[in-house]
Design an enzyme around this catalytic site. Structure first.
Site, PDB file in Angstrom:
ATOM      1  N   ASP A 103      -6.279  -7.258   4.107  1.00  0.00           N
ATOM      2  CA  ASP A 103      -7.617  -6.899   2.983  1.00  0.00           C
ATOM      3  C   ASP A 103      -8.925  -7.395   2.179  1.00  0.00           C
ATOM      4  O   ASP A 103      -9.972  -7.280   2.189  1.00  0.00           O
ATOM      5  CB  ASP A 103      -7.192  -5.875   1.563  1.00  0.00           C
ATOM      6  CG  ASP A 103      -8.133  -4.907   0.859  1.00  0.00           C
ATOM      7  OD1 ASP A 103      -9.006  -4.520   1.764  1.00  0.00           O
ATOM      8  OD2 ASP A 103      -7.960  -4.637  -0.141  1.00  0.00           O
ATOM      9  N   TYR A 115       1.201  -0.823  -0.198  1.00  0.00           N
ATOM     10  CA  TYR A 115       0.124   0.001   0.096  1.00  0.00           C
ATOM     11  C   TYR A 115       0.983   1.067   0.369  1.00  0.00           C
ATOM     12  O   TYR A 115       0.385   1.965  -0.748  1.00  0.00           O
ATOM     13  CB  TYR A 115      -0.753  -0.384   0.663  1.00  0.00           C
ATOM     14  CG  TYR A 115      -2.247  -0.537   0.437  1.00  0.00           C
ATOM     15  CD1 TYR A 115      -1.947  -2.158   0.800  1.00  0.00           C
ATOM     16  CD2 TYR A 115      -3.445  -0.071   0.802  1.00  0.00           C
ATOM     17  CE1 TYR A 115      -3.651  -2.369  -0.212  1.00  0.00           C
ATOM     18  CE2 TYR A 115      -4.778  -0.538   0.673  1.00  0.00           C
ATOM     19  CZ  TYR A 115      -4.500  -1.827   0.472  1.00  0.00           C
ATOM     20  OH  TYR A 115      -5.722  -2.916   0.707  1.00  0.00           O
ATOM     21  N   LYS A 170       3.512 -15.448   1.729  1.00  0.00           N
ATOM     22  CA  LYS A 170       3.588 -16.154   0.613  1.00  0.00           C
ATOM     23  C   LYS A 170       5.225 -16.397   0.906  1.00  0.00           C
ATOM     24  O   LYS A 170       5.757 -15.863  -0.366  1.00  0.00           O
ATOM     25  CB  LYS A 170       3.595 -15.689  -0.229  1.00  0.00           C
ATOM     26  CG  LYS A 170       1.330 -15.885  -0.957  1.00  0.00           C
ATOM     27  CD  LYS A 170       1.399 -17.020  -1.596  1.00  0.00           C
ATOM     28  CE  LYS A 170       1.765 -17.672  -2.694  1.00  0.00           C
ATOM     29  NZ  LYS A 170       1.334 -18.306  -3.266  1.00  0.00           N
ATOM     30  N   ASP A 227      -2.350 -18.143   0.183  1.00  0.00           N
ATOM     31  CA  ASP A 227      -3.778 -18.617  -0.976  1.00  0.00           C
ATOM     32  C   ASP A 227      -4.823 -19.602   0.171  1.00  0.00           C
ATOM     33  O   ASP A 227      -5.648 -19.368  -0.622  1.00  0.00           O
ATOM     34  CB  ASP A 227      -3.554 -18.727  -2.216  1.00  0.00           C
ATOM     35  CG  ASP A 227      -1.733 -19.883  -2.171  1.00  0.00           C
ATOM     36  OD1 ASP A 227      -1.651 -19.743  -1.335  1.00  0.00           O
ATOM     37  OD2 ASP A 227      -1.373 -20.440  -3.117  1.00  0.00           O
ATOM     38  N   ASP A 237     -12.161  -9.043   3.705  1.00  0.00           N
ATOM     39  CA  ASP A 237     -13.532  -8.960   2.776  1.00  0.00           C
ATOM     40  C   ASP A 237     -13.887 -10.282   2.629  1.00  0.00           C
ATOM     41  O   ASP A 237     -15.220 -10.670   2.533  1.00  0.00           O
ATOM     42  CB  ASP A 237     -13.019  -9.312   1.422  1.00  0.00           C
ATOM     43  CG  ASP A 237     -13.743  -6.724   1.181  1.00  0.00           C
ATOM     44  OD1 ASP A 237     -13.225  -6.747   2.207  1.00  0.00           O
ATOM     45  OD2 ASP A 237     -14.375  -6.423   0.022  1.00  0.00           O
TER      46      ASP A 237
HETATM   47  C1  IPM Z   1     -10.565  -1.539   3.109  1.00  0.00           C
HETATM   48  C2  IPM Z   1     -10.425  -0.415   1.562  1.00  0.00           C
HETATM   49  C3  IPM Z   1      -9.473   0.478   1.525  1.00  0.00           C
HETATM   50  C4  IPM Z   1      -8.444  -0.554   1.739  1.00  0.00           C
HETATM   51  C5  IPM Z   1      -9.339   0.991   0.597  1.00  0.00           C
HETATM   52  C6  IPM Z   1     -11.344   1.351   0.748  1.00  0.00           C
HETATM   53  C7  IPM Z   1      -8.813   2.207   0.404  1.00  0.00           C
HETATM   54  O1  IPM Z   1     -11.152  -2.023   0.910  1.00  0.00           O
HETATM   55  O2  IPM Z   1     -10.508  -0.740   4.184  1.00  0.00           O
HETATM   56  O3  IPM Z   1     -10.509  -3.101   2.978  1.00  0.00           O
HETATM   57  O4  IPM Z   1      -7.757  -1.157   0.487  1.00  0.00           O
HETATM   58  O5  IPM Z   1      -7.517  -1.127   2.370  1.00  0.00           O
HETATM   59 MG    MG Z   2     -10.802  -4.213   1.163  1.00  0.00          MG
END
Ligand code: IPM
Ligand code: MG
Length: 366
Positions: free
Chosen positions: A248, A140, A191, A224, A252
């Site tokens: 990240d 990042y 990884k 993975d 999700d």
């Molecule tokens: C998260 C989001 C952020 C990230 C974006 C909005 C920059 O996806 O907080 O997971 O990638 O960290």
């Molecule tokens: Mg995210």
């Protein structure tokens, strides 16, 4: 007096922050929680009003505050902006400038919602895992991060994945300490089969474990494989510690296990300084959901549960945090559902009615 900065941001951010402020007011009136609120601009709305998605003024206010309650940033109208003016920069600058290196993302499946998941109920019921994501390093923020034009006219883009020993040590310690308060198991995902940052990650996590946290069980998993295990048998995990990018993605994925990304809170914490001050930002992980913004449909639960995390981590109000979590559980058990978690036979409500129900549950549980 607790100083809280709210940054509603874009999309459904303002709606879920408004709902959460109503809950805060309830704590002010009923639980002797004295607080003062400031507001800060961030994201696309900040860009419209100030020409920057990450105004200095907001960063300054965030430094002054005891905690930041963050809504969401982003929307299609800002997609074409240059990279460093995009709404997301507002969030990334807050993380970086306040050095919020530890991102805590619990994925908890409420019993009432076990049928809302796309996975079989027996796979997700009772799920309670915590992803600890490194938040200020890795790809990042690594340099160089640039696009250049090659002699033959084509473009070349570079992002840099970089970690130092101390960056890995501090996130590992955070994960082990949190595991001690839960199931005492940490899985570290990287990884190391293809990335040197992964090799270093594994070495450093192992060393911190051996020297300081031998009472916690540590396992290593390739990222993975971790993604696969999360849908195969997520309950094998307690705490997962991982880098910024894998965190990240995996968070999700973990969110979806619980039925809806609209349910999940997060905390981003810095280190405590010598005066005991710790920067902290709390945010729902769902993002700005521009498709339903401004219609009163958004699920406020993730943001309200982020306030519960704030009560727990920034203000040591553990009982108040639990009360709020129980209130959310109660309204779900009573059948209240926003559109994102709607199921047959349940009572469909919007943001305001869901918040009303939570306030009512708080009142009766208190
Ligand atoms: C998260 C989001 C952020 C990230 C974006 C909005 C920059 O996806 O907080 O997971 O990638 O960290
Ligand atoms: Mg995210």
């Amino acid at each position: 007096m607790h100083n809280i900065l709210v940054t509603p941001g874009d999309g459904i951010g303002p709606e879920v922050i408004d709902a959460t402020r109503r809950v805060l007011d309830w704590y002010g009136k009923n639980r002797n929680f004295a607080f003062a609120i400031e507001e800060g601009l961030v994201g696309g709305i900040a860009f419209e009003k100030t020409g920057r998605p990450d105004p200095d003024d907001t960063i300054l206010k965030a430094r002054r505050a005891d905690a930041v309650l963050f809504g969401a940033v982003g929307g299609p109208q800002w997609d074409k902006l240059p990279f460093n003016q995009k709404p997301e920069r507002g969030l990334l600058r807050l993380r970086k400038d306040l050095e919020l290196f530890a991102n805590l993302r619990p994925a908890l499946c409420f019993d009432a919602l076990k049928d809302a998941s796309t996975l079989k109920p027996e796979i997700v019921s009772g799920l309670d895992i915590l992803i600890v994501r490194e938040l200020t390093g890795g790809v990042y923020f690594g340099e160089p991060k640039e696009t250049t034009t090659l002699p033959d006219g084509q473009k070349r883009a570079v992002d840099t994945q970089v970690y130092t020993t101390s960056e890995i040590e501090r996130i590992a310690r955070e994960a082990f300490e949190l595991a001690r308060l839960r199931g005492k198991r940490v899985a570290s995902a990287e990884k190391s089969n293809v990335m040197v940052t992964g090799v270093l990650w594994r070495q450093v996590v192992s060393k911190v474990h051996k020297e300081e946290f031998a009472d916690v069980e540590l396992s290593h998993v390739l990222a993975d494989n971790c993604a696969m295990q999360l849908v195969r048998n997520p309950k094998q995990y307690d705490v997962i510690v991982t880098d910024n990018l894998f965190g990240d993605v995996l968070s999700d994925e973990a969110a979806q296990l619980t039925g809806s990304i609209g349910m999940l809170p997060s905390a981003s914490l810095g280190a405590k300084d010598t005066n005991g001050k710790q920067y902290a930002l709390y945010e729902p992980i769902h993002g700005s959901a521009p498709d339903i913004a401004g219609q009163g449909l958004a699920n406020p639960i993730a943001c309200i549960l982020s306030l519960a995390m704030c009560l727990r981590y920034s203000f040591a109000r553990v009982d108040d945090a639990k009360l709020l979590e129980r209130a959310v559980e109660r309204v779900l058990a009573e059948g209240y559902r926003t559109g994102d978690i709607m199921q047959p036979g349940m009572h469909k409500v919007g943001t305001t009615a869901m918040t009303d129900a939570i306030l009512k549950a708080l009142q009766s549980l208190a």
